[in-house]
Design a protein around this motif. Structure first.
Motif, PDB file in Angstrom:
ATOM      1  N   THR A  58       0.850  -1.177   0.000  1.00  9.48           N
ATOM      2  CA  THR A  58       0.000   0.000   0.000  1.00  9.48           C
ATOM      3  C   THR A  58       0.887   1.228   0.000  1.00  9.48           C
ATOM      4  OG1 THR A  58      -1.619  -1.185   1.324  1.00  9.48           O
ATOM      5  CG2 THR A  58      -1.843   1.193   1.229  1.00  9.48           C
ATOM      6  N   LYS A  59       0.621   2.145  -0.899  1.00 10.55           N
ATOM      7  CA  LYS A  59       1.352   3.401  -0.920  1.00 10.55           C
ATOM      8  C   LYS A  59       0.745   4.340   0.119  1.00 10.55           C
ATOM      9  CE  LYS A  59       4.617   3.551  -3.958  1.00 10.55           C
ATOM     10  NZ  LYS A  59       5.966   3.705  -3.498  1.00 10.55           N
ATOM     11  N   ILE A  60       1.608   5.030   0.824  1.00  8.27           N
ATOM     12  CA  ILE A  60       1.165   5.967   1.845  1.00  8.27           C
ATOM     13  C   ILE A  60       0.891   7.301   1.169  1.00  8.27           C
ATOM     14  CG2 ILE A  60       1.803   7.150   3.975  1.00  8.27           C
ATOM     15  CD1 ILE A  60       3.772   4.771   4.453  1.00  8.27           C
ATOM     16  N   PRO A  61      -0.309   7.873   1.341  1.00  5.91           N
ATOM     17  CA  PRO A  61      -0.601   9.169   0.716  1.00  5.91           C
ATOM     18  C   PRO A  61       0.291  10.265   1.290  1.00  5.91           C
ATOM     19  CG  PRO A  61      -2.592   8.178   1.647  1.00  5.91           C
ATOM     20  CD  PRO A  61      -1.430   7.343   2.081  1.00  5.91           C
ATOM     21  N   LYS A  62       0.995  10.967   0.415  1.00  4.56           N
ATOM     22  CA  LYS A  62       1.958  11.969   0.842  1.00  4.56           C
ATOM     23  C   LYS A  62       1.313  13.067   1.684  1.00  4.56           C
ATOM     24  CE  LYS A  62       5.530  15.035  -0.796  1.00  4.56           C
ATOM     25  NZ  LYS A  62       6.377  15.461  -1.871  1.00  4.56           N
ATOM     26  N   GLN A  63       0.158  13.548   1.268  1.00  5.02           N
ATOM     27  CA  GLN A  63      -0.455  14.670   1.976  1.00  5.02           C
ATOM     28  C   GLN A  63      -0.845  14.329   3.410  1.00  5.02           C
ATOM     29  OE1 GLN A  63      -1.734  13.086  -0.619  1.00  5.02           O
ATOM     30  NE2 GLN A  63      -3.845  12.554  -0.220  1.00  5.02           N
ATOM     31  N   ASP A 108      12.242   4.234   4.873  1.00  7.95           N
ATOM     32  CA  ASP A 108      12.695   4.952   3.671  1.00  7.95           C
ATOM     33  C   ASP A 108      11.530   5.655   2.988  1.00  7.95           C
ATOM     34  OD1 ASP A 108      15.457   4.481   3.688  1.00  7.95           O
ATOM     35  OD2 ASP A 108      15.230   2.553   2.645  1.00  7.95           O
ATOM     36  N   GLU A 109      10.410   4.960   2.858  1.00  3.05           N
ATOM     37  CA  GLU A 109       9.237   5.545   2.195  1.00  3.05           C
ATOM     38  C   GLU A 109       8.671   6.712   3.001  1.00  3.05           C
ATOM     39  OE1 GLU A 109       4.806   4.411   0.506  1.00  3.05           O
ATOM     40  OE2 GLU A 109       6.176   2.786   1.016  1.00  3.05           O
ATOM     41  N   LEU A 110       8.596   6.558   4.322  1.00  9.02           N
ATOM     42  CA  LEU A 110       8.085   7.638   5.163  1.00  9.02           C
ATOM     43  C   LEU A 110       8.960   8.888   5.055  1.00  9.02           C
ATOM     44  CD1 LEU A 110       7.135   5.592   8.344  1.00  9.02           C
ATOM     45  CD2 LEU A 110       5.539   6.743   6.787  1.00  9.02           C
ATOM     46  N   ILE A 111      10.274   8.693   5.087  1.00 10.99           N
ATOM     47  CA  ILE A 111      11.198   9.824   4.973  1.00 10.99           C
ATOM     48  C   ILE A 111      11.075  10.471   3.599  1.00 10.99           C
ATOM     49  CG2 ILE A 111      13.652  10.452   4.886  1.00 10.99           C
ATOM     50  CD1 ILE A 111      14.078   8.257   7.063  1.00 10.99           C
ATOM     51  N   ILE A 156       8.544  10.771   1.702  1.00 10.27           N
ATOM     52  CA  ILE A 156       7.347  11.604   1.537  1.00 10.27           C
ATOM     53  C   ILE A 156       7.251  12.708   2.589  1.00 10.27           C
ATOM     54  CG2 ILE A 156       6.032   9.900   0.266  1.00 10.27           C
ATOM     55  CD1 ILE A 156       4.594   9.147   2.798  1.00 10.27           C
ATOM     56  N   GLY A 157       8.334  12.906   3.343  1.00  6.28           N
ATOM     57  CA  GLY A 157       8.406  14.076   4.209  1.00  6.28           C
ATOM     58  C   GLY A 157       8.085  13.888   5.670  1.00  6.28           C
ATOM     59  N   ALA A 158       7.973  12.658   6.141  1.00  4.86           N
ATOM     60  CA  ALA A 158       7.707  12.429   7.565  1.00  4.86           C
ATOM     61  C   ALA A 158       8.998  12.570   8.370  1.00  4.86           C
ATOM     62  CB  ALA A 158       7.119  11.036   7.772  1.00  4.86           C
ATOM     63  N   ASN A 159       8.853  12.978   9.616  1.00  2.42           N
ATOM     64  CA  ASN A 159       9.964  13.016  10.567  1.00  2.42           C
ATOM     65  C   ASN A 159       9.893  11.719  11.360  1.00  2.42           C
ATOM     66  OD1 ASN A 159      10.520  15.774   9.842  1.00  2.42           O
ATOM     67  ND2 ASN A 159       8.720  16.298  11.044  1.00  2.42           N
ATOM     68  N   VAL A 160      10.866  10.830  11.155  1.00  4.88           N
ATOM     69  CA  VAL A 160      10.797   9.482  11.718  1.00  4.88           C
ATOM     70  C   VAL A 160      11.791   9.331  12.869  1.00  4.88           C
ATOM     71  CG1 VAL A 160      11.075   7.016  11.217  1.00  4.88           C
ATOM     72  CG2 VAL A 160      10.082   8.538   9.498  1.00  4.88           C
ATOM     73  N   TYR A 161      11.304   8.758  13.973  1.00  2.00           N
ATOM     74  CA  TYR A 161      12.109   8.478  15.160  1.00  2.00           C
ATOM     75  C   TYR A 161      11.903   7.007  15.484  1.00  2.00           C
ATOM     76  CZ  TYR A 161      11.775  13.498  15.196  1.00  2.00           C
ATOM     77  OH  TYR A 161      11.819  14.816  14.813  1.00  2.00           O
ATOM     78  N   ILE A 212       0.920  12.346   5.519  1.00  2.27           N
ATOM     79  CA  ILE A 212       2.069  12.028   6.360  1.00  2.27           C
ATOM     80  C   ILE A 212       3.131  13.126   6.352  1.00  2.27           C
ATOM     81  CG2 ILE A 212       3.954  10.354   6.676  1.00  2.27           C
ATOM     82  CD1 ILE A 212       1.228   9.229   7.384  1.00  2.27           C
ATOM     83  N   SER A 213       3.209  13.882   5.308  1.00  2.99           N
ATOM     84  CA  SER A 213       4.259  14.897   5.178  1.00  2.99           C
ATOM     85  C   SER A 213       4.261  15.851   6.370  1.00  2.99           C
ATOM     86  CB  SER A 213       4.063  15.692   3.885  1.00  2.99           C
ATOM     87  OG  SER A 213       5.103  16.622   3.718  1.00  2.99           O
ATOM     88  N   GLY A 214       5.429  15.999   6.994  1.00  2.00           N
ATOM     89  CA  GLY A 214       5.574  16.890   8.136  1.00  2.00           C
ATOM     90  C   GLY A 214       5.161  16.301   9.471  1.00  2.00           C
ATOM     91  N   LYS A 215       4.629  15.089   9.478  1.00  2.00           N
ATOM     92  CA  LYS A 215       4.199  14.449  10.724  1.00  2.00           C
ATOM     93  C   LYS A 215       5.396  13.840  11.458  1.00  2.00           C
ATOM     94  CE  LYS A 215      -0.308  14.791  10.017  1.00  2.00           C
ATOM     95  NZ  LYS A 215      -1.159  15.631  10.749  1.00  2.00           N
TER      96      LYS A 215
END
Length: 120
Positions: free
Chosen positions: A4-9, A34-37, A39-44, A11-14
């Protein structure tokens, strides 16, 4: 396998906390991160103690890995989570979360997020 592709809008900035347990397929977690990063997510990343022995696929994310509360050393400040992902999730961790048991750093983070009505 279904992907499943994660919708960018959405997750971006979350700020996304990824709790990693010692369940199989940990290499898939690296792909997800890798995919989360991308599309602009901040991953911890917060591994359980047993998952620490399996982190080879996640070594490239070492600057994003938080291992404990770090009461005695220098603290690294992180923003409040928007979403907590537990992947892969062992039955042990799943049962702890369902019963409200927070006996390690990752389960405490997840229980805290549940208490704040965040997405877990």
């Amino acid at each position: 396998m279904i992907t499943t592709k994660i919708p960018k809008q959405s997750i971006s900035g979350k700020n996304i906390y990824v709790v990693v347990t010692s369940a199989g397929r940990i290499e898939r977690v690296a792909e997800m991160i890798d995919e989360l990063i991308e599309i602009g997510a901040n991953v911890y990343i917060f591994p359980t103690e047993k998952a620490l022995n399996l982190l080879t696929p996640l070594v490239r994310f070492s600057d994003r890995i938080y291992k404990d509360f770090n009461w005695n050393g220098p603290r690294r400040s992180i923003p409040e989570e928007d979403i907590v992902l537990v992947a892969p999730c062992t039955f042990n961790t799943f049962n702890k979360l369902s019963l409200g048991i927070a006996d390690n750093y990752p389960t405490t983070l997840a229980a805290n997020a549940i208490g704040k009505r965040k997405r877990v």
